[in-house]
Scaffold this active site. Structure first.
Site, PDB file in Angstrom:
ATOM      1  CB  VAL A  98      -0.934  -0.003   1.245  1.00 49.10           C
ATOM      2  CG1 VAL A  98      -1.910  -1.176   1.191  1.00 49.10           C
ATOM      3  CG2 VAL A  98      -0.141  -0.061   2.554  1.00 49.10           C
ATOM      4  CG  HIS A 114      -3.979  -6.240  -0.026  1.00 49.65           C
ATOM      5  ND1 HIS A 114      -2.969  -7.051   0.448  1.00 49.65           N
ATOM      6  CD2 HIS A 114      -4.941  -7.080  -0.510  1.00 49.65           C
ATOM      7  CE1 HIS A 114      -3.303  -8.329   0.264  1.00 49.65           C
ATOM      8  NE2 HIS A 114      -4.481  -8.364  -0.330  1.00 49.65           N
ATOM      9  CB  CYS A 122     -16.387   8.184   4.766  1.00 52.81           C
ATOM     10  SG  CYS A 122     -17.654   8.296   6.055  1.00 52.81           S
ATOM     11  CB  CYS A 142     -16.666  11.767   6.579  1.00 55.64           C
ATOM     12  SG  CYS A 142     -17.307  11.839   4.900  1.00 55.64           S
ATOM     13  CB  THR A 183       4.324 -12.078  -1.540  1.00 54.24           C
ATOM     14  OG1 THR A 183       3.165 -12.458  -0.773  1.00 54.24           O
ATOM     15  CG2 THR A 183       4.377 -12.896  -2.818  1.00 54.24           C
TER      16      THR A 183
HETATM   17  C1  BJW Z   1      12.184 -10.702   0.971  1.00 53.26           C
HETATM   18  C2  BJW Z   1      12.948  -9.674   1.422  1.00 53.26           C
HETATM   19  C3  BJW Z   1      13.878  -9.187   0.538  1.00 53.26           C
HETATM   20  C4  BJW Z   1      11.646 -10.132   2.998  1.00 53.26           C
HETATM   21  N1  BJW Z   1      13.982  -9.722  -0.679  1.00 53.26           N
HETATM   22  N2  BJW Z   1      12.228 -11.299  -0.172  1.00 53.26           N
HETATM   23  C5  BJW Z   1      -8.827 -18.904   1.340  1.00 53.26           C
HETATM   24  C6  BJW Z   1      -8.163 -19.770   2.194  1.00 53.26           C
HETATM   25  C7  BJW Z   1      -7.813 -19.362   3.482  1.00 53.26           C
HETATM   26  C8  BJW Z   1      -8.138 -18.078   3.931  1.00 53.26           C
HETATM   27  C9  BJW Z   1      -8.793 -17.231   3.078  1.00 53.26           C
HETATM   28  C10 BJW Z   1      -9.139 -17.650   1.820  1.00 53.26           C
HETATM   29  N3  BJW Z   1      -9.758 -16.604   1.188  1.00 53.26           N
HETATM   30  C11 BJW Z   1      -9.816 -15.570   2.032  1.00 53.26           C
HETATM   31  C12 BJW Z   1      -9.259 -15.915   3.198  1.00 53.26           C
HETATM   32  C13 BJW Z   1      -9.122 -15.047   4.380  1.00 53.26           C
HETATM   33  C14 BJW Z   1      -7.970 -14.086   4.291  1.00 53.26           C
HETATM   34  C15 BJW Z   1      -6.653 -14.870   4.169  1.00 53.26           C
HETATM   35  O1  BJW Z   1      -6.028 -14.930   3.133  1.00 53.26           O
HETATM   36  N4  BJW Z   1      -6.184 -15.433   5.264  1.00 53.26           N
HETATM   37  C16 BJW Z   1      -4.934 -16.205   5.281  1.00 53.26           C
HETATM   38  C17 BJW Z   1      -3.835 -15.386   5.995  1.00 53.26           C
HETATM   39  C18 BJW Z   1      -5.190 -17.512   5.938  1.00 53.26           C
HETATM   40  N5  BJW Z   1      -8.122 -13.143   3.181  1.00 53.26           N
HETATM   41  C19 BJW Z   1      -8.911 -12.086   3.249  1.00 53.26           C
HETATM   42  O2  BJW Z   1      -9.583 -11.864   4.253  1.00 53.26           O
HETATM   43  C20 BJW Z   1      -8.976 -11.178   2.034  1.00 53.26           C
HETATM   44  N6  BJW Z   1     -10.336 -10.944   1.690  1.00 53.26           N
HETATM   45  C21 BJW Z   1     -11.088 -11.872   1.092  1.00 53.26           C
HETATM   46  O3  BJW Z   1     -10.618 -12.905   0.677  1.00 53.26           O
HETATM   47  O4  BJW Z   1     -12.415 -11.556   0.983  1.00 53.26           O
HETATM   48  C22 BJW Z   1     -13.332 -12.619   0.711  1.00 53.26           C
HETATM   49  C23 BJW Z   1     -13.552 -13.376   1.993  1.00 53.26           C
HETATM   50  C24 BJW Z   1     -13.878 -12.683   3.130  1.00 53.26           C
HETATM   51  C25 BJW Z   1     -14.079 -13.389   4.328  1.00 53.26           C
HETATM   52  C26 BJW Z   1     -13.885 -14.757   4.377  1.00 53.26           C
HETATM   53  C27 BJW Z   1     -13.527 -15.446   3.207  1.00 53.26           C
HETATM   54  C28 BJW Z   1     -13.369 -14.740   2.006  1.00 53.26           C
HETATM   55  C29 BJW Z   1      -8.359  -9.825   2.342  1.00 53.26           C
HETATM   56  C30 BJW Z   1      -6.916  -9.906   2.688  1.00 53.26           C
HETATM   57  C31 BJW Z   1      -6.416  -8.530   3.111  1.00 53.26           C
HETATM   58  C32 BJW Z   1      -4.974  -8.545   3.608  1.00 53.26           C
HETATM   59  N7  BJW Z   1      -4.650  -7.264   4.162  1.00 53.26           N
HETATM   60  C33 BJW Z   1      -3.293  -6.980   4.607  1.00 53.26           C
HETATM   61  C34 BJW Z   1      -3.294  -5.544   5.201  1.00 53.26           C
HETATM   62  C35 BJW Z   1      -3.402  -4.535   4.047  1.00 53.26           C
HETATM   63  C36 BJW Z   1      -3.205  -3.112   4.490  1.00 53.26           C
HETATM   64  C37 BJW Z   1      -1.875  -2.849   5.121  1.00 53.26           C
HETATM   65  O5  BJW Z   1      -0.814  -2.937   4.491  1.00 53.26           O
HETATM   66  O6  BJW Z   1      -1.916  -2.524   6.297  1.00 53.26           O
HETATM   67  O7  BJW Z   1      -2.405  -7.047   3.506  1.00 53.26           O
HETATM   68  S1  BJW Z   1      -2.621  -8.188   5.727  1.00 53.26           S
HETATM   69  C38 BJW Z   1      -0.992  -8.145   5.069  1.00 53.26           C
HETATM   70  O8  BJW Z   1      -0.670  -9.400   4.413  1.00 53.26           O
HETATM   71  C39 BJW Z   1      -1.038  -7.101   3.956  1.00 53.26           C
HETATM   72  C40 BJW Z   1      -0.163  -7.709   2.916  1.00 53.26           C
HETATM   73  O9  BJW Z   1      -0.429  -7.132   1.659  1.00 53.26           O
HETATM   74  C41 BJW Z   1      -0.526  -9.176   3.005  1.00 53.26           C
HETATM   75  C42 BJW Z   1       0.488 -10.105   2.418  1.00 53.26           C
HETATM   76  O10 BJW Z   1       1.710 -10.056   3.086  1.00 53.26           O
HETATM   77  P1  BJW Z   1       3.068 -10.116   2.261  1.00 53.26           P
HETATM   78  O11 BJW Z   1       3.174  -8.951   1.391  1.00 53.26           O
HETATM   79  O12 BJW Z   1       3.194 -11.435   1.631  1.00 53.26           O
HETATM   80  O13 BJW Z   1       4.160  -9.906   3.425  1.00 53.26           O
HETATM   81  P2  BJW Z   1       4.790 -10.998   4.429  1.00 53.26           P
HETATM   82  O14 BJW Z   1       5.394 -10.262   5.536  1.00 53.26           O
HETATM   83  O15 BJW Z   1       3.828 -12.062   4.754  1.00 53.26           O
HETATM   84  O16 BJW Z   1       5.931 -11.696   3.567  1.00 53.26           O
HETATM   85  C43 BJW Z   1       7.110 -11.028   3.203  1.00 53.26           C
HETATM   86  C44 BJW Z   1       7.906 -11.961   2.321  1.00 53.26           C
HETATM   87  O17 BJW Z   1       9.005 -11.247   1.771  1.00 53.26           O
HETATM   88  C45 BJW Z   1       8.487 -13.175   3.068  1.00 53.26           C
HETATM   89  O18 BJW Z   1       8.251 -14.338   2.281  1.00 53.26           O
HETATM   90  C46 BJW Z   1       9.993 -12.883   3.143  1.00 53.26           C
HETATM   91  O19 BJW Z   1      10.785 -14.061   3.064  1.00 53.26           O
HETATM   92  C47 BJW Z   1      10.191 -12.017   1.938  1.00 53.26           C
HETATM   93  N8  BJW Z   1      11.246 -11.029   2.044  1.00 53.26           N
HETATM   94  N9  BJW Z   1      12.524  -9.367   2.754  1.00 53.26           N
HETATM   95  C48 BJW Z   1      13.160 -10.782  -0.995  1.00 53.26           C
HETATM   96  N10 BJW Z   1      14.678  -8.157   0.897  1.00 53.26           N
HETATM   97 ZN    ZN Z   2     -18.838  10.068   5.102  1.00 54.23          ZN
END
Ligand code: BJW
Ligand code: ZN
Length: 239
Positions: A98, A114, A122, A142, A183
Site C-alpha cells: 500500500v 490491498h 469514510c 468525513c 511475498t
Molecule cells: C524478501 C525480502 C527481501 C523479505 N527480498 N524477499 C482462502 C483460504 C484461506 C483463507 C482465506 C481464503 N480466502 C480468504 C481468506 C481469508 C484471508 C486470508 O487470506 N487469510 C490467510 C492469511 C489464511 N483473506 C482475506 O480476508 C482477504 N479478503 C477476502 O478474501 O475476501 C473474501 C472473503 C472474506 C471473508 C472470508 C472469506 C473470504 C483480504 C486480505 C487482506 C490482507 N490485508 C493486509 C493488510 C493490508 C493493508 C496494510 O498494508 O496494512 O495485507 S494483511 C498483510 O498481508 C497485507 C499484505 O499485503 C498481506 C500479504 O503479506 P506479504 O506482502 O506477503 O508480506 P509478508 O510479511 O507475509 O511476507 C514477506 C515476504 O518477503 C516473506 O516471504 C519474506 O521471506 C520475503 N522477504 N525481505 C526478498 N529483501
Molecule cells: Zn462520510
C-alpha cells in the site's frame, strides 16, 4: 539465474505479484518475517473492521506510524528493476503493498490489490479522499457525513474491489511469464494469481529470501534479496 533470464528474454507480457519483501530494502517493515509488524501488533486489532470499531485510535496509531515511514521511503533497486522491465514488453505489477513505491519507481501499470495508505475512506458513506496529512488529527472526520475516516486499504474479511480483481485476473492469465517477488504467498486471493497462471501453463519465477508455498510450483526459484536479484535478472536481458 540463466534459466530465469531466458524465460524473461522470450516474454512479451510479464505479470508480477509483489509483497512487503520488495519494500523491505527501502526500510519498510514486512508483516510475517521475524521482527515484522505481526509480531508487534495483533492482526485482529489493527487489520480488521472489528478492530477498528473496537479501538479506532489504536488502528490510526498503527497506520500513522506506517504513513510516516512510507513518506520518506524511496524505491530500491528491486522496484527500479521492475520499472525498467517494460522496454518492448507489457509489464503489469499486481502489488499487495500500500506504500506507492512501484509508482514512485516509474512502473506505469500497477494494480493495488490491498489499496493505498495515502488514501482515506469514510467508514460510513465510503467517500474517498487523497493526500491527507501524515499525522491525521484524531478522530479524522468525513467532510460529507458524521462518519470516521479509515485507511483506504483492504483488511482481513473484506472483499477486494471487483474491478481490481478483474484487472489482476486478466493480467495473470494472459501473461507469458509470471514473477512472484517478496511475498509469503499466504494471503488470499492475492497469492492465488500465481496459481491461476501456473494452472494455465505459464512459467512462474519466484524471488524471495526464503522458500514459500509457491516455491513448489515455480519453474525457477531465486533465493536471495530482491534488491540484488531483480537488477541481475533484468540486466543482460537482451530483450
Ligand atoms: C524478501 C525480502 C527481501 C523479505 N527480498 N524477499 C482462502 C483460504 C484461506 C483463507 C482465506 C481464503 N480466502 C480468504 C481468506 C481469508 C484471508 C486470508 O487470506 N487469510 C490467510 C492469511 C489464511 N483473506 C482475506 O480476508 C482477504 N479478503 C477476502 O478474501 O475476501 C473474501 C472473503 C472474506 C471473508 C472470508 C472469506 C473470504 C483480504 C486480505 C487482506 C490482507 N490485508 C493486509 C493488510 C493490508 C493493508 C496494510 O498494508 O496494512 O495485507 S494483511 C498483510 O498481508 C497485507 C499484505 O499485503 C498481506 C500479504 O503479506 P506479504 O506482502 O506477503 O508480506 P509478508 O510479511 O507475509 O511476507 C514477506 C515476504 O518477503 C516473506 O516471504 C519474506 O521471506 C520475503 N522477504 N525481505 C526478498 N529483501
Ligand atoms: Zn462520510
Amino acid at each position: 539465474m540463466d534459466q530465469a533470464r531466458q524465460l524473461l528474454r522470450g516474454a512479451r507480457k510479464v505479470c508480477v505479484l509483489t509483497g512487503a519483501g520488495i519494500s523491505a530494502e527501502s526500510g519498510l517493515a514486512t508483516f510475517r518475517d521475524s521482527g515484522g509488524l505481526w509480531e508487534k501488533h495483533r492482526v485482529e486489532d489493527v487489520a480488521t473492521m472489528e478492530g477498528f470499531e473496537r479501538d479506532p485510535e489504536l488502528v490510526w496509531r498503527f497506520y500513522n506510524a506506517r504513513r510516516k515511514a512510507a513518506r520518506t521511503a524511496e524505491p530500491n533497486p528491486a522496484h527500479l528493476a521492475l520499472a525498467g522491465l517494460g522496454a518492448g514488453r507489457k509489464v503489469t505489477v499486481l502489488t499487495q503493498n500500500v506504500d506507492g513505491l512501484h509508482q514512485k519507481a516509474g512502473s506505469d501499470d500497477v494494480v493495488e490489490l490491498h489499496g493505498n495508505i495515502w488514501r482515506v475512506r469514510c467508514s460510513q458513506c465510503a467517500a474517498v479522499y487523497a493526500d491527507r496529512p501524515v499525522e491525521l488529527p484524531f478522530p479524522p472526520r468525513c467532510e460529507r457525513c458524521p462518519g470516521m475516516l479509515r485507511p483506504d486499504v483492504v483488511w482481513f474479511g473484506e472483499l477486494l474491489d471487483p474491478r481490481t480483481l478483474a484487472l489482476a485476473e486478466e493480467a495473470a492469465v494472459s501473461c507469458d511469464l509470471f514473477l512472484v517477488v517478496g511475498t509469503s504467498a499466504q494471503v488470499q486471493p492475492a497469492a492465488s494469481f500465481a496459481f491461476r497462471a501456473y494452472d494455465r501453463g505459464i512459467p512462474v519465477v519466484e524471488v524471495n529470501k526464503e522458500p514459500t508455498p509457491v516455491s513448489n510450483l515455480v519453474a525457477v526459484s531465486l533465493i536471495g534479496l530482491a534488491g540484488t536479484i531483480l537488477p541481475a535478472l533484468v540486466e543482460n536481458r537482451g530483450n
